[in-house]
Design a protein around this motif. Structure first.
Motif, PDB file in Angstrom:
ATOM      1  N   GLY A  48       0.776  -1.232   0.000  1.00 20.64           N
ATOM      2  CA  GLY A  48       0.000   0.000   0.000  1.00 20.64           C
ATOM      3  C   GLY A  48       0.803   1.276   0.000  1.00 20.64           C
ATOM      4  N   CYS A  49       2.125   1.180  -0.071  1.00 18.48           N
ATOM      5  CA  CYS A  49       2.955   2.384  -0.106  1.00 18.48           C
ATOM      6  C   CYS A  49       2.663   3.178  -1.381  1.00 18.48           C
ATOM      7  CB  CYS A  49       4.429   2.014  -0.044  1.00 18.48           C
ATOM      8  SG  CYS A  49       5.554   3.434  -0.029  1.00 18.48           S
ATOM      9  N   GLN A  50       2.536   4.500  -1.227  1.00 14.94           N
ATOM     10  CA  GLN A  50       2.287   5.390  -2.353  1.00 14.94           C
ATOM     11  C   GLN A  50       3.483   6.298  -2.644  1.00 14.94           C
ATOM     12  OE1 GLN A  50      -1.341   7.626  -1.705  1.00 14.94           O
ATOM     13  NE2 GLN A  50      -2.410   5.835  -0.904  1.00 14.94           N
ATOM     14  N   LYS A  51       4.234   6.632  -1.596  1.00 16.04           N
ATOM     15  CA  LYS A  51       5.344   7.578  -1.759  1.00 16.04           C
ATOM     16  C   LYS A  51       6.579   7.030  -1.053  1.00 16.04           C
ATOM     17  CE  LYS A  51       5.168  11.633   0.379  1.00 16.04           C
ATOM     18  NZ  LYS A  51       6.323  11.807   1.306  1.00 16.04           N
ATOM     19  N   ILE A  52       7.726   7.043  -1.750  1.00 13.60           N
ATOM     20  CA  ILE A  52       8.986   6.585  -1.164  1.00 13.60           C
ATOM     21  C   ILE A  52       9.944   7.762  -1.084  1.00 13.60           C
ATOM     22  CG2 ILE A  52       9.888   5.811  -3.420  1.00 13.60           C
ATOM     23  CD1 ILE A  52      10.506   3.998  -0.083  1.00 13.60           C
ATOM     24  N   ASN A  53      10.456   8.011   0.129  1.00 10.72           N
ATOM     25  CA  ASN A  53      11.417   9.081   0.360  1.00 10.72           C
ATOM     26  C   ASN A  53      12.793   8.449   0.561  1.00 10.72           C
ATOM     27  OD1 ASN A  53       9.263  11.113   0.632  1.00 10.72           O
ATOM     28  ND2 ASN A  53       8.853  10.115   2.587  1.00 10.72           N
ATOM     29  N   PHE A  54      13.695   8.680  -0.366  1.00 13.12           N
ATOM     30  CA  PHE A  54      15.053   8.166  -0.224  1.00 13.12           C
ATOM     31  C   PHE A  54      15.871   9.143   0.616  1.00 13.12           C
ATOM     32  CE2 PHE A  54      13.631   6.204  -4.249  1.00 13.12           C
ATOM     33  CZ  PHE A  54      13.855   4.870  -3.934  1.00 13.12           C
ATOM     34  N   ALA A  55      16.428   8.628   1.714  1.00 16.17           N
ATOM     35  CA  ALA A  55      17.177   9.468   2.645  1.00 16.17           C
ATOM     36  C   ALA A  55      18.459   8.751   3.034  1.00 16.17           C
ATOM     37  CB  ALA A  55      16.318   9.776   3.869  1.00 16.17           C
ATOM     38  N   GLY A  56      19.166   9.294   4.009  1.00 17.84           N
ATOM     39  CA  GLY A  56      20.434   8.708   4.409  1.00 17.84           C
ATOM     40  C   GLY A  56      20.675   8.888   5.898  1.00 17.84           C
ATOM     41  N   GLY A  57      21.972   9.153   6.294  1.00 23.68           N
ATOM     42  CA  GLY A  57      23.081   9.458   5.434  1.00 23.68           C
ATOM     43  C   GLY A  57      22.760  10.468   4.334  1.00 23.68           C
ATOM     44  N   LEU A  77       5.165   4.491  -7.715  1.00 18.93           N
ATOM     45  CA  LEU A  77       5.404   5.242  -6.486  1.00 18.93           C
ATOM     46  C   LEU A  77       5.736   6.700  -6.786  1.00 18.93           C
ATOM     47  CD1 LEU A  77       7.621   2.573  -4.713  1.00 18.93           C
ATOM     48  CD2 LEU A  77       5.438   3.421  -3.819  1.00 18.93           C
ATOM     49  N   VAL A  78       5.269   7.603  -5.935  1.00 16.53           N
ATOM     50  CA  VAL A  78       5.749   8.976  -5.947  1.00 16.53           C
ATOM     51  C   VAL A  78       7.145   8.960  -5.345  1.00 16.53           C
ATOM     52  CG1 VAL A  78       5.409  11.300  -5.015  1.00 16.53           C
ATOM     53  CG2 VAL A  78       3.436   9.957  -5.780  1.00 16.53           C
ATOM     54  N   THR A  79       8.096   9.602  -6.006  1.00 19.46           N
ATOM     55  CA  THR A  79       9.492   9.536  -5.572  1.00 19.46           C
ATOM     56  C   THR A  79       9.942  10.852  -4.951  1.00 19.46           C
ATOM     57  OG1 THR A  79      10.274  10.181  -7.766  1.00 19.46           O
ATOM     58  CG2 THR A  79      10.083   7.825  -7.311  1.00 19.46           C
ATOM     59  N   SER A  80      10.748  10.733  -3.906  1.00 18.61           N
ATOM     60  CA  SER A  80      11.209  11.906  -3.170  1.00 18.61           C
ATOM     61  C   SER A  80      12.610  11.662  -2.641  1.00 18.61           C
ATOM     62  CB  SER A  80      10.251  12.188  -2.003  1.00 18.61           C
ATOM     63  OG  SER A  80      10.731  13.217  -1.177  1.00 18.61           O
ATOM     64  N   LEU A  81      13.403  12.718  -2.572  1.00 16.02           N
ATOM     65  CA  LEU A  81      14.738  12.673  -1.986  1.00 16.02           C
ATOM     66  C   LEU A  81      14.816  13.659  -0.828  1.00 16.02           C
ATOM     67  CD1 LEU A  81      17.057  12.913  -5.138  1.00 16.02           C
ATOM     68  CD2 LEU A  81      16.264  10.838  -4.015  1.00 16.02           C
ATOM     69  N   VAL A  82      15.506  13.260   0.233  1.00 13.31           N
ATOM     70  CA  VAL A  82      15.886  14.179   1.304  1.00 13.31           C
ATOM     71  C   VAL A  82      17.400  14.250   1.269  1.00 13.31           C
ATOM     72  CG1 VAL A  82      15.813  14.675   3.761  1.00 13.31           C
ATOM     73  CG2 VAL A  82      13.885  13.495   2.679  1.00 13.31           C
ATOM     74  N   THR A  83      17.940  15.406   0.905  1.00 11.87           N
ATOM     75  CA  THR A  83      19.359  15.473   0.548  1.00 11.87           C
ATOM     76  C   THR A  83      19.992  16.802   0.930  1.00 11.87           C
ATOM     77  OG1 THR A  83      20.889  15.404  -1.357  1.00 11.87           O
ATOM     78  CG2 THR A  83      18.677  16.221  -1.785  1.00 11.87           C
ATOM     79  N   ASN A  84      21.304  16.780   1.117  1.00 12.28           N
ATOM     80  CA  ASN A  84      22.051  18.035   1.259  1.00 12.28           C
ATOM     81  C   ASN A  84      22.542  18.524  -0.096  1.00 12.28           C
ATOM     82  OD1 ASN A  84      24.574  16.733   0.636  1.00 12.28           O
ATOM     83  ND2 ASN A  84      24.802  16.131   2.790  1.00 12.28           N
ATOM     84  N   GLY A  85      22.239  17.750  -1.149  1.00 16.01           N
ATOM     85  CA  GLY A  85      22.562  18.171  -2.505  1.00 16.01           C
ATOM     86  C   GLY A  85      23.902  17.691  -3.026  1.00 16.01           C
ATOM     87  N   ALA A  86      24.568  16.807  -2.290  1.00 19.55           N
ATOM     88  CA  ALA A  86      25.956  16.439  -2.597  1.00 19.55           C
ATOM     89  C   ALA A  86      26.189  16.126  -4.078  1.00 19.55           C
ATOM     90  CB  ALA A  86      26.381  15.253  -1.734  1.00 19.55           C
TER      91      ALA A  86
END
Length: 282
Positions: A48-57, A77-86
């Motif tokens: 049932g996941c609709q949105k995946i947030n790729f994070a780290g690290g 899936l709706v795709t998302s990143l949580v990033t410092n922009g490296a």
């Protein structure tokens, strides 16, 4: 409730050393392979996941992030990143079409303050402004993520926010998590009143089209569905990390039942919103 939005902390290494970071993962070694990560995404979608947030690290350091973004898109899936922009600009050059959202982390509009917090070496603000411009050019929906600490709770970031034009501004009260940032974060902690003061100072930006999402310590803990680099659900609801069995071994439902996830907190912190892929200019 189904785990409709999941944060996959797929990559432990990071190029920064933020002193407040509560996902340092010193107790974790290694990460899932590309094929296992593909399988994990499939299981999440079936659950049932609709949105995946790729994070780290820092997720953009992961050499196969682009392939995971493409796979997530194929699964719907709706795709998302949580990033410092490296390595974000390089990722956009090849996979911009597979990215719906990017949340860029900027904790201060002052380069010196950012550096004191461990966010870069003195050019993170300028670097981030250029990345926000690039994201707008690609018509990718953007968030600004800001952690409020003793060093920045009195700051006025309005001019910076207007310049980078996020659709959503997620503002977090700095959080202490045992085993992750203890011994580093104590001097940065702030009171609820200090956090509210920062929010109140910037509330007017909502009238200009920026949605402020304020997350206190109480709202944050236990309100996220999180997966570690080894493919286990984990929770910080008790002030430290607790882990499930590996999802690939026991399945999503069993593994999720082994950690604390408060669906009411998830809703209260604004976890459900219009997260479709349509770019909304600000």
């Amino acid at each position: 409730m189904q785990p409709i939005s999941v944060n996959f902390h797929l990559w432990k290494p990071c190029n920064y050393r933020c002193s407040f970071c509560y996902e340092t993962m010193p107790d974790i070694q290694g990460n899932l392979s590309l094929n296992d990560s593909f399988h994990l995404l499939k299981l999440l979608r079936e659950a049932g996941c609709q949105k995946i947030n790729f994070a780290g690290g820092e997720p953009t350091l992961c050499p196969y992030l682009g392939e995971l973004l493409a796979a997530a898109r194929r699964l719907g899936l709706v795709t998302s990143l949580v990033t410092n922009g490296a390595r974000l600009s390089q990722l956009l050059a090849s996979h911009a079409d597979n990215i719906d959202w990017v949340a860029l982390s900027v904790d201060s509009a002052n380069e010196l303050t950012s550096q004191r917090l461990g966010r870069g070496t003195g050019n993170h603000v300028k670097f981030s402004i250029n990345l926000f411009d690039l994201l707008h050019q690609h018509q990718i929906r953007v968030k600004l993520n800001t952690v409020i600490t003793r060093l920045n709770y009195q700051e006025n970031m309005s001019e910076f926010v207007r310049k980078v034009r996020p659709e959503r501004w997620k503002i977090f009260q700095v959080l202490a998590i045992k085993g992750q940032n203890d011994g580093l974060v104590e001097d940065l902690l702030i009171s609820s009143e200090q956090f509210k003061m920062f929010i109140k100072k910037h509330q007017f930006l909502e009238s200009e089209g920026v949605k402020l999402v304020a997350e206190t310590n109480q709202l944050m803990q236990g309100s996220y569905v999180m997966i570690d680099p080894l493919g286990r659900f984990f929770s910080d609801a008790k002030g430290y990390h607790e882990y499930s069995q590996p999802i690939l071994q026991v399945g999503v439902d069993v593994a999720l039942s082994q950690v604390q996830w408060y669906t009411d907190k998830f809703v209260d912190r604004g976890g459900i919103y219009n997260w479709g892929s349509q770019y909304i200019p600000i």
